[in-house]
Design a protein around this motif. Structure first.
Motif, PDB file in Angstrom:
ATOM      1  N   VAL A 139       1.348  13.088   2.497  1.00 36.63           N
ATOM      2  CA  VAL A 139       1.137  11.707   2.033  1.00 36.63           C
ATOM      3  C   VAL A 139       0.665  10.831   3.182  1.00 36.63           C
ATOM      4  O   VAL A 139      -0.276  10.036   3.035  1.00 36.63           O
ATOM      5  CB  VAL A 139       2.432  11.139   1.401  1.00 36.63           C
ATOM      6  N   ARG A 160      -2.909   8.797   3.663  1.00 40.45           N
ATOM      7  CA  ARG A 160      -2.971   7.360   3.986  1.00 40.45           C
ATOM      8  C   ARG A 160      -3.880   7.103   5.174  1.00 40.45           C
ATOM      9  O   ARG A 160      -4.744   6.234   5.145  1.00 40.45           O
ATOM     10  CB  ARG A 160      -1.564   6.819   4.279  1.00 40.45           C
ATOM     11  N   TYR A 217       0.837  -1.198   0.000  1.00 43.22           N
ATOM     12  CA  TYR A 217       0.000   0.000   0.000  1.00 43.22           C
ATOM     13  C   TYR A 217       0.875   1.253   0.000  1.00 43.22           C
ATOM     14  O   TYR A 217       0.615   2.212  -0.736  1.00 43.22           O
ATOM     15  CB  TYR A 217      -0.927   0.006   1.210  1.00 43.22           C
ATOM     16  N   THR A 221      -4.411   3.249  -5.297  1.00 44.23           N
ATOM     17  CA  THR A 221      -3.681   2.742  -4.127  1.00 44.23           C
ATOM     18  C   THR A 221      -4.219   1.388  -3.673  1.00 44.23           C
ATOM     19  O   THR A 221      -3.557   0.360  -3.818  1.00 44.23           O
ATOM     20  CB  THR A 221      -3.745   3.747  -2.965  1.00 44.23           C
ATOM     21  N   GLU A 222      -5.444   1.377  -3.143  1.00 44.03           N
ATOM     22  CA  GLU A 222      -5.968   0.148  -2.559  1.00 44.03           C
ATOM     23  C   GLU A 222      -6.038  -0.997  -3.559  1.00 44.03           C
ATOM     24  O   GLU A 222      -5.685  -2.132  -3.244  1.00 44.03           O
ATOM     25  CB  GLU A 222      -7.368   0.383  -1.960  1.00 44.03           C
ATOM     26  N   LEU A 235      -6.791   8.767  -6.351  1.00 43.38           N
ATOM     27  CA  LEU A 235      -6.051   8.340  -5.162  1.00 43.38           C
ATOM     28  C   LEU A 235      -6.574   7.008  -4.637  1.00 43.38           C
ATOM     29  O   LEU A 235      -5.795   6.114  -4.284  1.00 43.38           O
ATOM     30  CB  LEU A 235      -6.146   9.408  -4.070  1.00 43.38           C
ATOM     31  N   THR A 251       0.741   9.247  -5.747  1.00 42.88           N
ATOM     32  CA  THR A 251       0.874  10.642  -5.319  1.00 42.88           C
ATOM     33  C   THR A 251       1.831  11.396  -6.234  1.00 42.88           C
ATOM     34  O   THR A 251       1.569  12.523  -6.654  1.00 42.88           O
ATOM     35  CB  THR A 251       1.366  10.716  -3.864  1.00 42.88           C
ATOM     36  N   SER A 298       2.212   1.783  -3.503  1.00 45.30           N
ATOM     37  CA  SER A 298       1.236   2.305  -4.466  1.00 45.30           C
ATOM     38  C   SER A 298       0.835   3.744  -4.138  1.00 45.30           C
ATOM     39  O   SER A 298       0.603   4.549  -5.047  1.00 45.30           O
ATOM     40  CB  SER A 298      -0.006   1.396  -4.516  1.00 45.30           C
ATOM     41  N   LEU A 299       0.789   4.098  -2.850  1.00 46.10           N
ATOM     42  CA  LEU A 299       0.431   5.466  -2.481  1.00 46.10           C
ATOM     43  C   LEU A 299       1.531   6.450  -2.884  1.00 46.10           C
ATOM     44  O   LEU A 299       1.256   7.527  -3.423  1.00 46.10           O
ATOM     45  CB  LEU A 299       0.150   5.563  -0.985  1.00 46.10           C
ATOM     46  N   ARG A 300       2.788   6.095  -2.632  1.00 40.88           N
ATOM     47  CA  ARG A 300       3.886   6.975  -3.059  1.00 40.88           C
ATOM     48  C   ARG A 300       3.875   7.154  -4.576  1.00 40.88           C
ATOM     49  O   ARG A 300       4.078   8.256  -5.094  1.00 40.88           O
ATOM     50  CB  ARG A 300       5.233   6.399  -2.604  1.00 40.88           C
ATOM     51  N   GLU A 315      -7.472   5.094   5.154  1.00 40.99           N
ATOM     52  CA  GLU A 315      -7.582   3.887   5.976  1.00 40.99           C
ATOM     53  C   GLU A 315      -8.782   3.967   6.898  1.00 40.99           C
ATOM     54  O   GLU A 315      -9.551   3.009   7.041  1.00 40.99           O
ATOM     55  CB  GLU A 315      -6.298   3.707   6.784  1.00 40.99           C
TER      56      GLU A 315
END
Length: 455
Positions: free
Chosen positions: A169, A173, A148, A265-266, A261, A156, A151-153, A177
């Motif tokens: 960031v 997250r 996670y 990510t998820e 976003l 973004t 993928s978030l970095r 969540e």
């Protein structure tokens, strides 16, 4: 004498047993989603279930699923799922009704063209390489949080460029969540209870406020000078309608940003987590993938130009998505009286879209419960009926970012499997946790062993 109409449809209709008073089938959907949905074809091609007190209809035959996905005017995005999704993520391209979709998709599509994907892949390569280098031999990682964060970095940076600080960031997250972990609880909760000042409700509202505030600050800080900075936000800010109308408004940009976003990510993290579980359980398949990577990469990280040269990695992703589709359950609503599987549905009828009953249907996929990436070899895949695989949706509402997600998953699998052997540790809790648009294992720990040599 009145003649009774005969149902001449080739499809069968049925009802799922076990509905509880007032709850319907909510408990198995939240606690045993894969098993419950995979059993539905045993009761018919179109199966009635209960979402609380609401009757809903699940297409369990590939042709019926294709009809619903293709008929986005007749079966519009709506119902309990999209009511909550719009309240949380806004009216973005993934959640908007039919009347808004064509314009939004047309304005957003240039952000995912081939030239831009190639630039995004450079960011993906950098982040994946950094993750691979951060691991140590013998280390045990908690798979989903690690993937996670990757993928978030990545999303973004590709969405906003490089100017978003780590604190922002991390705030995004935490907000996602908290907000999305309670999505289905909020979806099925009576409105009066949803409005009550319960601790979970208050946390949910705070998380949404923080997410919206963060996105608004980031978007507002971007200069409106028309410069193309190579990121998704540049495309959104520069969008202009083909008929001379305005581009995306600030509110629409906000909604698209939250949508990207969430989707970037998820879903990517969950797909990679399930893929590593399946490869861990099937070491022969992991070795086949590693051999392909050795031949193509020779020990270096995977790049954009390698994606088409890594067909086995692509088949592993497709097979993972077949077994654990990221878009596991959505609702659509009939906009007019219509017929499905010979059954008359009134306006407002709820149809539940889930790939699981078709993806795990033994009459559609041979050995449907087994992990077999080679079922996606061209000759075998061509023999499948239309609608047999809808892991990224279908029709006009097919995921606009499917190539983005596929690219990131292939690059990540190829680079990480080349450098590391992964094995699931004992004690994994593989009960799916259903979140907004995907589900993931409750807990999956992976032990890492460094690979030697070019592969």
């Amino acid at each position: 004498m009145t003649e009774i109409p005969v149902n001449t449809s080739p499809f069968t209709c049925g009802s799922a047993p076990g509905a509880l008073p007032g709850l319907g089938h909510i408990w198995p959907l939240l606690h045993l989603p894969t098993a419950f949905l995979a059993e539905l074809p045993a009761y018919g091609d179109l199966v009635e279930i209960r979402l609380g007190r609401t009757r809903a209809y699940v297409p369990c035959h590939p042709e019926l699923l294709r009809q619903v996905l293709a008929g986005d005017r007749t079966f519009d995005k709506g119902g309990s799922y999209y009511d909550r999704a719009r309240a949380m993520a806004g009216n973005g391209v993934a959640t908007c009704p039919h009347q808004d979709h064509r314009r939004q998709r047309r304005l957003l599509q240039p952000a995912f063209n081939r030239a831009r994907l190639e630039k995004y892949a450079e960011v993906m390569e950098q982040e994946i390489t950094a993750l691979a280098a951060s691991w140590s031999p013998g280390q045990v990682i908690d798979a989903y949080p690690a993937l996670y964060a990757l993928s978030l970095r990545t999303v973004t940076r590709t969405l906003f460029g490089t100017h978003v600080d780590e604190e922002a960031v991390e705030g995004i997250r935490r907000s996602f969540e908290t907000a999305f972990s309670g999505f289905f609880r909020q979806m099925f909760m009576p409105p009066a209870l949803r409005r009550a000042p319960l601790p979970a409700n208050l946390r949910h509202r705070r998380a949404l406020r923080h997410l919206r505030g963060t996105v608004e600050r980031i978007v507002a800080s971007r200069p409106r000078d028309g410069a193309d900075r190579g990121d998704l936000l540049s495309v959104m800010l520069a969008s202009r309608d083909e008929d001379g109308g305005p581009g995306l408004s600030d509110a629409e940009i906000h909604d698209q940003v939250v949508t990207v976003l969430a989707a970037g990510t998820e879903t990517v993290a969950a797909t990679l987590t399930w893929a590593f579980l399946l490869l861990s359980r099937n070491p022969a398949e992991q070795e086949k993938l590693r051999a392909e990577c050795a031949a193509v990469l020779g020990g270096r990280p995977a790049r954009w130009a390698d994606v088409e040269r890594l067909p086995r990695a692509g088949r592993v992703v497709d097979e993972t998505v077949r077994l654990y589709p990221p878009g596991w359950l959505f609702t659509r609503v009939a906009t007019a009286e219509t017929e499905l599987a010979g059954r008359s549905l009134p306006p407002g009828a709820t149809v539940v879209i889930s790939p699981v009953p078709v993806h795990r249907h033994p009459g559609v996929h041979a050995n449907a419960q087994e992990f077999d990436p080679d079922r996606w070899l061209a000759a075998r895949a061509a023999a499948l009926p239309r609608g047999a695989f809808v892991g990224f949706g279908s029709g006009a509402r097919k995921c606009v970012g499917d190539a983005y997600g596929m690219t990131e998953c292939v690059l990540a699998l190829a680079t990480l499997v080349s450098r590391w052997d992964v094995r699931a540790e004992p004690g994994a809790d593989l009960r799916p946790v259903p979140l907004a648009a995907f589900y993931r294992p409750r807990r999956l720990a992976l032990r890492l062993t460094r690979r030697t040599g070019p592969g």
